[in-house]
Design a protein around this motif. Structure first.
Motif, PDB file in Angstrom:
ATOM      1  N   SER A 347     -43.263 -63.317 -33.634  1.00  0.00           N
ATOM      2  CA  SER A 347     -43.449 -62.001 -34.479  1.00  0.00           C
ATOM      3  C   SER A 347     -44.448 -60.952 -33.679  1.00  0.00           C
ATOM      4  CB  SER A 347     -44.419 -62.537 -35.828  1.00  0.00           C
ATOM      5  OG  SER A 347     -45.584 -62.898 -35.457  1.00  0.00           O
ATOM      6  N   GLU A 348     -44.275 -59.754 -34.148  1.00  0.00           N
ATOM      7  CA  GLU A 348     -44.937 -58.543 -33.412  1.00  0.00           C
ATOM      8  C   GLU A 348     -46.590 -58.761 -33.557  1.00  0.00           C
ATOM      9  OE1 GLU A 348     -43.574 -56.182 -31.733  1.00  0.00           O
ATOM     10  OE2 GLU A 348     -41.765 -57.145 -32.213  1.00  0.00           O
ATOM     11  N   GLU A 349     -47.112 -59.610 -34.737  1.00  0.00           N
ATOM     12  CA  GLU A 349     -48.343 -59.828 -34.990  1.00  0.00           C
ATOM     13  C   GLU A 349     -49.062 -60.775 -33.558  1.00  0.00           C
ATOM     14  OE1 GLU A 349     -51.652 -60.936 -38.111  1.00  0.00           O
ATOM     15  OE2 GLU A 349     -49.792 -61.396 -38.570  1.00  0.00           O
ATOM     16  N   ALA A 350     -48.051 -61.707 -33.462  1.00  0.00           N
ATOM     17  CA  ALA A 350     -48.222 -62.881 -32.682  1.00  0.00           C
ATOM     18  C   ALA A 350     -48.396 -62.302 -31.075  1.00  0.00           C
ATOM     19  CB  ALA A 350     -47.460 -64.013 -32.598  1.00  0.00           C
ATOM     20  N   LYS A 351     -47.387 -61.505 -31.000  1.00  0.00           N
ATOM     21  CA  LYS A 351     -47.162 -60.577 -29.713  1.00  0.00           C
ATOM     22  C   LYS A 351     -48.512 -59.714 -29.215  1.00  0.00           C
ATOM     23  CE  LYS A 351     -42.106 -60.314 -29.196  1.00  0.00           C
ATOM     24  NZ  LYS A 351     -41.013 -59.532 -29.292  1.00  0.00           N
ATOM     25  N   HIS A 352     -48.823 -59.331 -30.547  1.00  0.00           N
ATOM     26  CA  HIS A 352     -49.874 -58.261 -30.132  1.00  0.00           C
ATOM     27  C   HIS A 352     -51.426 -59.289 -29.668  1.00  0.00           C
ATOM     28  CE1 HIS A 352     -53.279 -55.809 -31.535  1.00  0.00           C
ATOM     29  NE2 HIS A 352     -52.539 -54.729 -31.168  1.00  0.00           N
ATOM     30  N   VAL A 353     -51.467 -60.268 -30.504  1.00  0.00           N
ATOM     31  CA  VAL A 353     -52.516 -61.233 -30.218  1.00  0.00           C
ATOM     32  C   VAL A 353     -52.279 -61.550 -28.672  1.00  0.00           C
ATOM     33  CG1 VAL A 353     -53.667 -63.373 -30.528  1.00  0.00           C
ATOM     34  CG2 VAL A 353     -52.919 -61.842 -32.476  1.00  0.00           C
ATOM     35  N   LEU A 354     -51.165 -61.928 -28.378  1.00  0.00           N
ATOM     36  CA  LEU A 354     -50.773 -62.541 -27.270  1.00  0.00           C
ATOM     37  C   LEU A 354     -51.166 -61.593 -25.932  1.00  0.00           C
ATOM     38  CD1 LEU A 354     -49.419 -65.261 -25.687  1.00  0.00           C
ATOM     39  CD2 LEU A 354     -47.326 -63.672 -25.630  1.00  0.00           C
ATOM     40  N   PHE A 355     -51.002 -60.192 -26.157  1.00  0.00           N
ATOM     41  CA  PHE A 355     -51.013 -59.274 -25.194  1.00  0.00           C
ATOM     42  C   PHE A 355     -52.321 -58.534 -25.327  1.00  0.00           C
ATOM     43  CE2 PHE A 355     -46.453 -59.226 -24.869  1.00  0.00           C
ATOM     44  CZ  PHE A 355     -46.314 -59.175 -23.620  1.00  0.00           C
ATOM     45  N   TYR A 356     -53.029 -58.370 -26.542  1.00  0.00           N
ATOM     46  CA  TYR A 356     -54.378 -57.660 -26.413  1.00  0.00           C
ATOM     47  C   TYR A 356     -55.236 -58.582 -27.150  1.00  0.00           C
ATOM     48  CZ  TYR A 356     -51.374 -53.564 -25.738  1.00  0.00           C
ATOM     49  OH  TYR A 356     -50.404 -52.905 -25.387  1.00  0.00           O
ATOM     50  N   GLY A 357     -55.327 -59.733 -27.408  1.00  0.00           N
ATOM     51  CA  GLY A 357     -56.212 -60.601 -27.934  1.00  0.00           C
ATOM     52  C   GLY A 357     -56.534 -60.437 -29.405  1.00  0.00           C
ATOM     53  N   ASN A 358     -57.611 -61.391 -29.860  1.00  0.00           N
ATOM     54  CA  ASN A 358     -57.458 -61.501 -31.374  1.00  0.00           C
ATOM     55  C   ASN A 358     -58.935 -60.901 -31.741  1.00  0.00           C
ATOM     56  OD1 ASN A 358     -59.086 -63.457 -30.238  1.00  0.00           O
ATOM     57  ND2 ASN A 358     -58.572 -65.118 -31.656  1.00  0.00           N
ATOM     58  N   ASN A 359     -59.232 -59.676 -31.343  1.00  0.00           N
ATOM     59  CA  ASN A 359     -60.826 -59.048 -31.387  1.00  0.00           C
ATOM     60  C   ASN A 359     -60.640 -58.495 -33.028  1.00  0.00           C
ATOM     61  OD1 ASN A 359     -61.890 -59.537 -29.084  1.00  0.00           O
ATOM     62  ND2 ASN A 359     -60.546 -57.651 -28.113  1.00  0.00           N
ATOM     63  N   SER A 360     -59.567 -58.233 -33.480  1.00  0.00           N
ATOM     64  CA  SER A 360     -59.723 -57.567 -34.855  1.00  0.00           C
ATOM     65  C   SER A 360     -60.051 -58.780 -36.103  1.00  0.00           C
ATOM     66  CB  SER A 360     -58.106 -57.293 -35.272  1.00  0.00           C
ATOM     67  OG  SER A 360     -57.139 -57.859 -35.480  1.00  0.00           O
ATOM     68  N   GLN A 361     -60.721 -58.127 -37.141  1.00  0.00           N
ATOM     69  CA  GLN A 361     -61.108 -59.174 -38.085  1.00  0.00           C
ATOM     70  C   GLN A 361     -60.109 -59.997 -38.716  1.00  0.00           C
ATOM     71  OE1 GLN A 361     -64.317 -59.569 -38.665  1.00  0.00           O
ATOM     72  NE2 GLN A 361     -64.843 -58.071 -37.383  1.00  0.00           N
ATOM     73  N   ASP A 362     -58.606 -59.415 -38.979  1.00  0.00           N
ATOM     74  CA  ASP A 362     -57.583 -59.936 -39.664  1.00  0.00           C
ATOM     75  C   ASP A 362     -57.277 -61.317 -38.637  1.00  0.00           C
ATOM     76  OD1 ASP A 362     -57.697 -58.030 -41.767  1.00  0.00           O
ATOM     77  OD2 ASP A 362     -56.067 -56.923 -40.616  1.00  0.00           O
TER      78      ASP A 362
END
Length: 938
Positions: A347-362
């Motif tokens: 998913s796009e959300e998982a890709k975003h975490v993969l590339f940019y990390g899980n800094n966001s609160q969500d």
């Protein structure tokens, strides 16, 4: 009697063979001849060097220390010289901060224009911002509030976090005891103030409160001055309602350039505010470059159809792949995936975490464990790295992105808020020369009388400089164009425009092929410019191969008859008519069409397959769709700045490379679609960038020839007996080289206010190696003797060693037989460097289905050398390769299998395919500028 000639006697610089010449002064003189015949040795290393040296020597010792003094050339005598100025191909800076505007100094005048007549505008309200004096403020307040109660406040703190204990104590000591903190009126002498450090606070100091009448003018002025002093130029006025003391209108005034609504302020408007090289004007996000280098997911992904385990992501240098893969797996597990899942199924959300990390609160809610992300991880590695090679490797995964803070204008928002006729200086700098000239013509009619008086002399200087840029065919350039993106010819013509604009006479100008990168149409403008320079009373000497420039000369000197040791003689000299009648001149034979550049037999059947480009829109390209035949010679033509390099070097080349490396060309920016890439298993780019930037780089080292020669010497019986390895014969490492000169063969001696001198090493006598190494001989020649051989001499010397001879043969075939194997790369011209690159590729083991991309390969080539080059290109095509060539040379265009003409003009008026087909079809298109001139060559 006045000397009307530059009289040269016994010129022996480099390969010149004791030549005598009388060159007419105040005329346009062309020096031509085959490549390597000694043209630059005569024009630059003899005439210019001595003219400039004598002028500098006439100055004081103090002045000479700031100027570079040329080495005295080898000659018997030279008379009739004037102070000399060289305009060569290596004058424009490769610094990304250097632009057309800074080089021509037009940007300096523009900054002055904006500083003197520019008006700042609020980015919030869009209204002009004006500074007011205390007198202006009091008049405005009297107009609005006479007879009403007013309150004068100083905006002391505005939306900042802190307890502000020291600030409140300061106000008490000043006798200011009433403040409004966060909308609450507080008397400082009645209570102790406790403010939360973690919250933002706004503190307005009440300076005075009274009913405004005629007699209270001085009281108002005193209150305004105190308020402005406390708040650094701002004051707030509350005008109370006559019937209700709790209601009031608010007025914000400023003695500086500040928006009364938002508080946005512009500092003192001075020229430095508009400079992206000054800390006062520079955009802090991109540091004045206008763009940022950012890691890009599409460059990191090798194949989205694969999983991480299978290699969906590219491997990075010096990074622990095992540790990284474990981190990836933990991050993906949160979303129900693992490293065996194809990237395209994540998913796009998982890709975003993969590339940019899980800094966001969500994303943090889904996992308590922190994951940095690929891109932040690479950014950290890049910033911490001290290894240049690692940085270069990581930079491959970065792409350029326009800076969002300044939108690519390089300046901070305060500078961009200042406008003239509704445009800021960044927008003006991005106009092309023609458009900017038209915009400046509007100023007298639209500026106020006062501003027009100020602007007139500034505009006059700018238009004067723009006029010369237009005159030499550079109207398509913008002032913001980086000089690092200019061709050698463009950079040279910019300097030429500056020299004409200076209006000097009695000067000796020496130019190096100014027609480079110039379309045949624009070459006519160049010739007129050279004649204008001559008509000012100057001597103009031009090294040139272009036919139209030679035929327009007042006097021609033809050097030769061959190159290197076979050149250095005057073959012919005189007027154009006298040259054409000379039977010994190879140049004359081509001009008279006694000799012609070889032609290839045109293809007998329609092209079977094509490269198809769809929707190319980079830079000035206007959604270009174009087809290029596979297995043929295609020439991309068009006027300067039309978009040729953008289409080929910035669109086609990266697309084919990406497909070959990753079997994916869909991720190329500014391109909708491309097909035909699957045909190729190799792409070769041959441009004019240097093959090395140090004196230790040579043609032999670049093409891999020198390592073979070192291996040969290391395998000799005497070398083996002494235990010498191949590195013993390298002048780059300790062991075999002369340590006194570190393998350079010469020692630099600093002469302070005289030019630095290079003195032959007295230990090795210029041979680079120590005595023991030079004792190893092959056929009575040492390794130093081999380096000093020309390509043609080496070809005969190594005739019985095929692996070495084959590499040397390629250098000979591309017309570089006159170069010595050990010649420094820094002394090679752009055309020579390009041919060395071509030789390197041709010396490799042949691989079919290769795409060759050549960027103006005829640069610096005589007609005879163009003939040699075309034979090589024809051989490549006949062997099944595809050759795409950017070129202006009409002889080459007329001999192509297929032509794509881009235009119709340069810059914004270009970027379209105006004609395509075989050469004879191009002349049928009325919009094709190339077609108009091509007729006479077919």
């Amino acid at each position: 009697m006045k000397d009307f000639f530059i009289k040269i006697r016994g010129a022996r610089e480099h390969i010149l063979k004791n030549i005598d010449l009388d060159i007419p002064r105040n005329e346009l003189v062309i020096i031509t001849g085959v490549s390597g015949s000694g043209k630059s040795s005569l024009a630059f290393d003899t005439i210019y060097a001595e003219g400039q040296r004598r002028y500098v020597e006439s100055l004081s010792a103090y002045a000479r220390q700031f100027l570079q003094l040329q080495k005295k050339p080898e000659l018997t005598s030279i008379t009739g010289l004037s102070p000399a100025i060289a305009i060569d191909q290596k004058t424009t800076s490769r610094n990304p901060r250097s632009t057309v505007g800074t080089v021509t100094e037009i940007s300096d005048y523009l900054r002055l224009l904006f500083a003197r007549v520019g008006v700042p505008f609020s980015p919030v309200t869009g209204l002009p911002i004006k500074g007011q004096s205390v007198a202006d403020m009091s008049c405005k307040i009297y107009e609005s509030a006479l007879g009403k109660k007013i309150r004068i406040l100083s905006p002391f703190i505005k939306g900042k976090k802190g307890a502000f204990e020291k600030e409140i104590d300061f106000l008490k000591r000043k006798g200011l005891l009433q403040v409004i903190i966060d909308d609450d009126l507080i008397k400082l002498d009645e209570k102790i103030i406790h403010l939360s450090k973690t919250k933002s606070h706004t503190i307005n100091v009440i300076i005075d409160s009274f009913r405004l009448i005629e007699e209270s003018k001085q009281r108002l002025v005193d209150a305004l001055e105190l308020s402005l002093k406390l708040s650094d130029g701002l004051v707030t006025i509350h005008i109370f309602d006559t019937n209700d003391d709790k209601k009031y209108d608010q007025m914000v005034l400023s003695e500086k350039y500040a928006c009364p609504v938002s508080g946005f302020q512009v500092p003192d408007i001075e020229p430095r505010l508009f400079s992206f090289n000054s800390p006062y004007g520079i955009c802090v996000s991109c540091h004045g470059l206008g763009e940022l280098s950012l890691f890009s997911p599409h460059l990191i992904i090798s194949d989205p159809q694969l999983s991480i385990q299978e290699g969906a992501l590219k491997k990075f240098a010096n990074l622990d792949s095992v540790v990284i893969e474990k981190a990836f797996e933990k991050a993906l597990n949160v979303f129900g995936y693992d490293i065996h899942t194809p990237l395209c199924d994540i998913s796009e959300e998982a890709k975003h975490v993969l590339f940019y990390g899980n800094n966001s609160q969500d994303t943090k809610k889904k996992s308590s464990e922190m994951f940095l992300g690929i891109i932040p991880y690479l950014e950290r590695k890049m910033s911490e790295s001290s290894d240049a090679h690692n940085e270069i490797h990581l930079s491959k995964y970065q792409s350029k992105k326009i800076c969002e803070s300044c939108n690519g204008y390089r300046l901070k928002k305060e500078a961009l808020s200042v406008k003239v006729l509704g445009l800021h200086i960044g927008e003006i700098s991005q106009m092309n020369i023609s458009t900017l000239s038209q915009w400046l013509s509007q100023l007298p009619d639209k500026l106020s009388r006062k501003d027009n008086t100020i602007a007139t002399p500034i505009v006059k200087e700018i238009k004067h400089k723009l006029n010369f840029l237009e005159k030499i065919g550079l109207n398509y350039l913008s002032l913001s164009r980086s000089t690092s993106t200019l061709s050698g010819g463009e950079g040279q013509r910019i300097r030429l425009a500056s020299q004409i604009g200076s209006g000097l006479s009695g000067v000796l100008y020496v130019l190096d092929e100014p027609s480079i990168a110039l379309h045949h149409r624009d070459n006519i403008k160049l010739i007129e410019t050279l004649k204008d320079l001559r008509d000012l009373g100057n001597s103009v000497i031009v090294v040139e191969h272009d036919e139209s420039t030679i035929l327009a000369a007042d006097y021609v000197i033809d050097l030769g008859p061959g190159a290197g040791k076979c050149g250095g003689e005057v073959v012919a000299q005189g007027t154009v008519k006298e040259i054409l009648e000379n039977k010994n001149s190879i140049t004359a034979k081509f001009l008279n069409t006694e000799k012609e550049i070889s032609r290839k037999k045109p293809p007998s059947q329609p092209f079977a397959s094509w490269i198809e480009i769809r929707g190319a829109n980079s830079r000035n390209l206007k959604n270009v769709d174009v087809k290029i035949p596979i297995g043929a010679l295609t020439v991309i033509s068009g006027v300067s700045g039309s978009g040729k390099s953008t289409l080929i070097m910035e669109t086609l080349l990266p697309a084919v490379r990406e497909y070959i490396e990753n079997h994916n060309s869909t991720q190329i920016p500014n391109l909708k679609h491309i097909t035909g890439c699957e045909t190729f298993n190799r792409v070769v780019e041959v441009d004019q960038s240097p093959i090395g930037r140090t004196p230790r780089s040579t043609p032999a080292t670049y093409i891999g020839l020198f390592s073979l020669i070192r291996d040969l010497f290391a395998n000799l019986t005497e070398a083996k007996a002494r235990g010498y390895k191949a590195n013993r014969f390298s002048f780059n490492v300790k062991g075999g080289r002369c340590e006194n000169c570190k393998g350079d063969g010469a020692i630099k001696v600093e002469m302070h206010f005289l030019s630095d001198m290079y003195v032959q090493c007295d230990i090795c006598n210029g041979e680079r190696y120590n005595e023991q190494t030079l004792e190893i001989l092959y056929r009575k020649k040492s390794i130093s003797d081999v380096l000093n051989m020309t390509v043609d001499e080496a070809l005969k010397f190594f005739h019985n060693i095929h692996i070495i001879q084959s590499k040397i043969q390629v250098l000979h075939d591309v017309g570089l037989g006159y170069l010595s194997l050990g010649q420094s790369s820094t002394t090679l011209s752009g055309g020579e460097a390009q041919r060395v690159k071509l030789a390197k590729e041709l010396s490799r083991k042949f691989i079919g289905n290769t795409l060759y991309i050549l960027d103006e390969p005829t640069t610096g080539l005589h007609f005879q050398d163009v003939d040699k080059l075309m034979k090589i290109v024809y051989n490549l095509v006949e062997s099944g390769c595809t050759v795409v060539m950017i070129e202006h040379n009409m002889d080459v265009i007329s001999r192509a299998d297929y032509v794509v003409d881009i235009g119709p003009e340069g810059g914004e008026e270009g970027g379209e395919v105006v004609a395509c087909g075989v050469p004879k079809d191009i002349v049928k298109y009325e919009r094709s500028v190339t077609g108009r001139f091509l007729k006479e060559y077919l």
